[in-house]
Design an enzyme around this catalytic site. Structure first.
Site, short mmCIF file in Angstrom:
data_model
loop_
_atom_site.label_atom_id
_atom_site.label_comp_id
_atom_site.label_asym_id
_atom_site.label_seq_id
_atom_site.Cartn_x
_atom_site.Cartn_y
_atom_site.Cartn_z
N THR A 279 0.83 -1.20 0.00
CA THR A 279 0.00 0.00 0.00
C THR A 279 0.87 1.25 0.00
O THR A 279 0.65 2.18 -0.79
CB THR A 279 -0.93 0.02 1.22
OG1 THR A 279 -1.65 -1.21 1.27
CG2 THR A 279 -1.90 1.17 1.14
N TYR B 123 -12.85 -5.32 -0.81
CA TYR B 123 -14.08 -4.99 -1.56
C TYR B 123 -15.07 -6.16 -1.62
O TYR B 123 -16.25 -5.99 -1.40
CB TYR B 123 -13.76 -4.49 -2.98
CG TYR B 123 -14.99 -3.95 -3.68
CD1 TYR B 123 -15.48 -2.68 -3.36
CD2 TYR B 123 -15.67 -4.69 -4.62
CE1 TYR B 123 -16.63 -2.19 -3.98
CE2 TYR B 123 -16.82 -4.22 -5.23
CZ TYR B 123 -17.30 -2.97 -4.91
OH TYR B 123 -18.43 -2.48 -5.50
N ARG C 183 -8.84 -1.04 5.74
CA ARG C 183 -8.79 -0.86 4.29
C ARG C 183 -9.64 -1.89 3.54
O ARG C 183 -10.20 -1.60 2.49
CB ARG C 183 -7.35 -0.94 3.78
CG ARG C 183 -6.51 0.29 4.13
CD ARG C 183 -5.15 0.22 3.45
NE ARG C 183 -4.32 1.38 3.74
CZ ARG C 183 -4.33 2.52 3.05
NH1 ARG C 183 -5.15 2.66 2.03
NH2 ARG C 183 -3.54 3.52 3.39
N LYS D 16 0.89 -10.11 8.87
CA LYS D 16 1.03 -8.68 9.15
C LYS D 16 -0.32 -8.24 9.70
O LYS D 16 -1.30 -8.17 8.97
CB LYS D 16 1.39 -7.90 7.89
CG LYS D 16 1.53 -6.40 8.13
CD LYS D 16 1.77 -5.63 6.82
CE LYS D 16 1.85 -4.13 7.08
NZ LYS D 16 1.98 -3.35 5.82
#
Length: 293
Positions: free
Chosen positions: A47, A111, A142, A165
């Site tokens: 990112t 999404y 996110r 992570k």
């Protein structure tokens, strides 16, 4: 190469030239700067590395060039994740053919919002067919959904899933540390959690702040490792506002602006992320000035 010594990994920005294209001279300069300031592992094309705006071809070139520059000095992890399982497998397989790419970071599918069973199926398929060791990236802020601790622990049993992570609560991170296999790498992806996460048994941090404060973060971790708890706490307190400043505007605009100001040229971010205005730059500069306690 394993990740045993990779306790301070940098989620590296992607340097662009003045035409917003990949700049390999700047990439080499950035990598050498990071390695000189205690970065001991790199995440490429994540990112912070503006992976969502890199083309497929750019990602592979970035992975390949980074691996060549690093030349085995530290582990390199490539971000290959997406919300498409088949596409993630394909990119991971291509990354696996690059000498010097040691693992793939794969995010919980954004999404699509899969349930826990869908997450299990997604990561299992990639681990079975991708050709690289996988690290799960759990970042609900996110993605829109969170991988639960039990799901992480199930996936941790897969021989090709090597770590996570984790960008959730410290309580959940601690539960993973406590219950996962001893050789499962648990990283925090939150700079502000670095000290506490390490104290709880996490392997380390995948950091943005290490672009600028690698020496200070390394000194903090060394203080912890040598039993100097008060000093470690002091260093983390000094770092808190600077870490927050790097996320005061959409990332990676602040960290790129700070690097450019420090004459480590990395260019501007790509749209939809805007570069800082002069006023924003001045505020950031003031926030990042390191003042001793």
């Amino acid at each position: 190469m394993d990740f045993t010594t990779a306790t301070l990994m940098t989620a590296m920005v992607t340097p662009f030239d003045d035409q917003n294209q990949l700049d390999y001279a700047r990439l080499k300069g950035l990598i050498e700067t990071l390695l000189a300031h205690h970065t001991n592992g790199l995440l490429v094309g994540g990112t912070t590395g503006e992976g969502p705006t890199l083309t497929h071809s750019e990602k592979l070139t970035l992975f390949r060039t980074t691996a060549q520059i690093v030349a085995g000095r530290v582990p390199v992890m490539a971000n290959t994740g997406s919300n498409d399982t088949a596409a993630t497998i394909a990119l991971t397989r291509q990354a696996s053919q690059i000498v010097g790419i040691d693992a793939a970071l794969v995010v919980v599918p954004p999404y699509n919002k899969p349930d826990q069973a869908g997450m299990l199926a997604h990561f299992t398929a990639i681990a079975d067919r991708g050709g690289l060791p996988l690290m799960i990236y759990n970042i609900p802020s996110r993605v829109g959904v969170k991988m639960q601790v039990d799901t992480i622990l199930t996936l941790a049993q897969h021989p090709n899933i090597i770590g996570v992570k984790q960008c959730t609560s410290l309580e959940e991170l601690a539960a993973v540390v406590e219950q996962a296999p001893r050789d499962f790498y648990v990283y925090t992806g939150e700079d502000a959690q670095t000290l506490t996460a390490k104290l709880l048994g996490a392997h380390g941090v995948i950091s943005v702040a290490s672009h600028l404060f690698g020496d200070e973060m390394s000194a903090m971790l060394t203080a912890l490792d040598t039993g100097q708890i008060t000093l470690a706490g002091q260093r983390q307190r000094q770092l808190f506002p600077k870490m927050a400043a790097l996320f005061s505007l959409p990332s990676p605009a602040p960290v790129k602006a700070a690097l450019n100001q420090r004459h480590c040229d990395v260019g501007q971010p790509r749209l939809p992320i805007l570069p800082l205005t002069p006023t924003q730059q001045a505020t950031l500069t003031d926030q990042l000035t390191f003042k001793a306690e």
